[in-house]
Design a protein around this motif. Structure first.
Motif, mmCIF file in Angstrom:
data_model
loop_
_atom_site.group_PDB
_atom_site.id
_atom_site.type_symbol
_atom_site.label_atom_id
_atom_site.label_comp_id
_atom_site.label_asym_id
_atom_site.label_seq_id
_atom_site.Cartn_x
_atom_site.Cartn_y
_atom_site.Cartn_z
ATOM 1 N N ASN A 168 -8.406 -26.210 63.204
ATOM 2 C CA ASN A 168 -9.063 -27.008 64.230
ATOM 3 C C ASN A 168 -10.526 -27.205 63.870
ATOM 4 N N TYR A 169 -11.311 -27.497 64.877
ATOM 5 C CA TYR A 169 -12.757 -27.646 64.686
ATOM 6 C C TYR A 169 -13.475 -26.746 65.678
ATOM 7 N N PHE A 170 -14.742 -26.508 65.415
ATOM 8 C CA PHE A 170 -15.490 -25.600 66.279
ATOM 9 C C PHE A 170 -16.848 -26.220 66.607
ATOM 10 N N SER A 171 -17.169 -26.207 67.899
ATOM 11 C CA SER A 171 -18.481 -26.691 68.306
ATOM 12 C C SER A 171 -19.290 -25.502 68.823
ATOM 13 N N PRO A 172 -20.501 -25.295 68.313
ATOM 14 C CA PRO A 172 -21.278 -24.127 68.740
ATOM 15 C C PRO A 172 -21.597 -24.140 70.234
#
Lengths: 255, 203
Positions: A168-172
């Protein structure tokens, strides 16, 4: 009834700033009173009775007297001075990193008992890790949790749908984002399924179990990056002690 | 009442403002000092003013030891009686004064102008470490005494320097840590007492 003029608390000394001739202004972290600042008079003199109990990284029992602006420390007895951390540059760098994050993520006067306990146990874990960073990663994630910034790890942070078992992706700013929402978050970066599982495990399990997880070098790097971004976003600046720690790691090895 | 309404002569107000910037001096003390100077004869005030001016204009950093001096090299670095094989590393120029008062040390000094304190944003690059390393290139110095303060920042600095210096093949020593003269054992903290026990000597 007026508040008593003198009170007792245990505290961890997070920071110290020289003040006047021989005084120091300390930033303390306490289990029940949260973070507070207090004046330690005369502690820079060699014969100071309190000085050795009030250095940064001391866990001490304190007696404080209320002042108009600042409370003054009138008595101190160290419980633990963490000599194993003081005697090793790498471990000391790690400990300072922990103290800096605690300072950055707490406000004065806000009680946070679980964070206090987490901080102490993390400092106790550091010497045993022999320079390994697992205690730091575990601390970083638990710190985010204890201060209300736990990243979303089970549903997409944007569309709220449960995450598929895939990369997936990760947003801080908030946590994991599914591939279809990724375009809406410009600051997100890829997150492998393996590291997502590690994050979930760290939050679910105790430290002893978390420590048992074997990470590949690339997973360790990814985990460090993801948590570092998260801390930078919520802490609103880079960690200075973190930069120092990296410098220490680059020094010629001992012996 | 706003400041502008206080009928203070502008030069008086200006000196009060400047003095109150000094460490440990608040507005009340600054006002007291100002009115004291006002009452003193003019030469006294002139002497003070000249001393303040000379402080910035006539001092430089010694290019070798980084201490504040009138000349470069400073008297200590220039003295032929000093032992050039030992170098004592201190945090501040005032630490040299303290060590000189002992009259026991005959070597040279090096002033770092601070100690590593990552939490306050002072890293190794803000200290005069580069200058220290280039000084040691000559090979004259055989022993480096780390005389940083016995607190967390000083220890961090000493350990950091030790890592840099040991590979150079020098003897690196640290000032002993233990009980202060005239101190009281029962007030000593565990770290100090441990160090004092470790460093005990034949009596």
């Amino acid at each position: 009834m007026p508040a008593p003029r003198v009170y007792r608390t245990e505290a961890l000394v997070l920071r110290g700033m020289d003040l006047g001739e021989a005084d120091r202004l300390l930033t303390l972290f306490t289990p029940r009173l949260g973070k507070l600042r207090a004046l330690a008079r005369g502690v820079r003199r060699p014969k100071s009775k309190l000085g050795g109990h009030l250095d940064v990284l001391c866990h001490s029992d304190l007696m404080l007297a209320r002042g108009r602006n600042l409370d003054t420390i009138t008595g101190a007895q160290a419980r633990h001075g963490f000599p194993a951390l003081r005697g090793d540059l790498l471990a000391l760098g790690q400990a300072l990193y922990v103290l800096e994050l605690v300072d950055l993520f707490t406000a004065e006067g806000m009680e946070n008992y679980s964070l206090f306990q987490l901080t102490l146990t993390t400092l106790e874990r550091l010497p045993d890790a022999g320079g390994g960073e697992t205690p730091l990663r575990y601390f970083e994630l638990r710190l985010l949790e204890a201060t209300g910034y736990r990243p979303q790890l089970y549903n997409c942070h944007v569309c709220r749908r449960p995450l598929e078992p895939q990369d997936n992706y990760f947003s801080p700013s908030g946590g994991v984002i599914c591939p279809s929402c990724q375009a809406q978050e410009p600051f997100s970066h890829p997150l492998s399924l393996g590291v997502l599982k590690v994050l979930r495990h760290y939050l679910r399990a105790g430290y002893e179990e978390a420590r048992g997880v074997r990470l590949t070098p690339s997973q360790a790097r990814e985990l460090k990056l993801v948590l570092g971004e998260c801390l930078r976003y919520h802490g609103e600046r880079d960690s200075r002690a973190g930069a120092f720690l990296e410098r220490v790691k680059g020094l010629p090895s001992q012996g | 009442m706003k400041d502008g309404f206080i009928p203070l002569a502008a030069p008086v107000a200006r000196l009060i403002e400047e003095l109150s910037k000094l460490p440990g001096i608040g507005p009340k003390t600054a006002a007291r000092l100002t009115y004291y100077l006002l009452r003193r004869p003019a030469p006294e005030a002139t002497a003070l003013a000249e001393a303040v001016l000379a402080l910035k204009e006539k001092t430089i950093l010694c290019s070798a030891c980084q201490n504040i001096a009138e000349a470069d090299p400073c008297p200590i670095c220039a003295s032929p009686e000093r032992d050039r094989a030992t170098l004592c590393v201190v945090e501040e120029p005032l630490d040299i004064l303290a060590l000189e008062r002992t009259r026991k040390y005959r070597g040279l000094y090096h002033v770092l102008h601070g100690a590593i304190s990552p939490l306050e944003g002072v890293g190794p690059e803000q200290l005069r470490i580069r200058e220290l390393l280039s000084r040691l290139q000559g090979g004259q110095v055989k022993e480096v005494i780390l005389a940083t303060n016995p607190n967390l920042e000083g220890e961090a600095t000493a350990m950091y320097l030790q890592r840099l210096l040991v590979p150079l093949g020098l003897r690196v020593t640290r000032l002993a840590r233990g009980l202060p003269v005239g101190g009281d054992l029962e007030y000593a903290d565990e770290v100090t007492l441990t160090r004092a026990l470790e460093g005990r000597q034949e009596f």
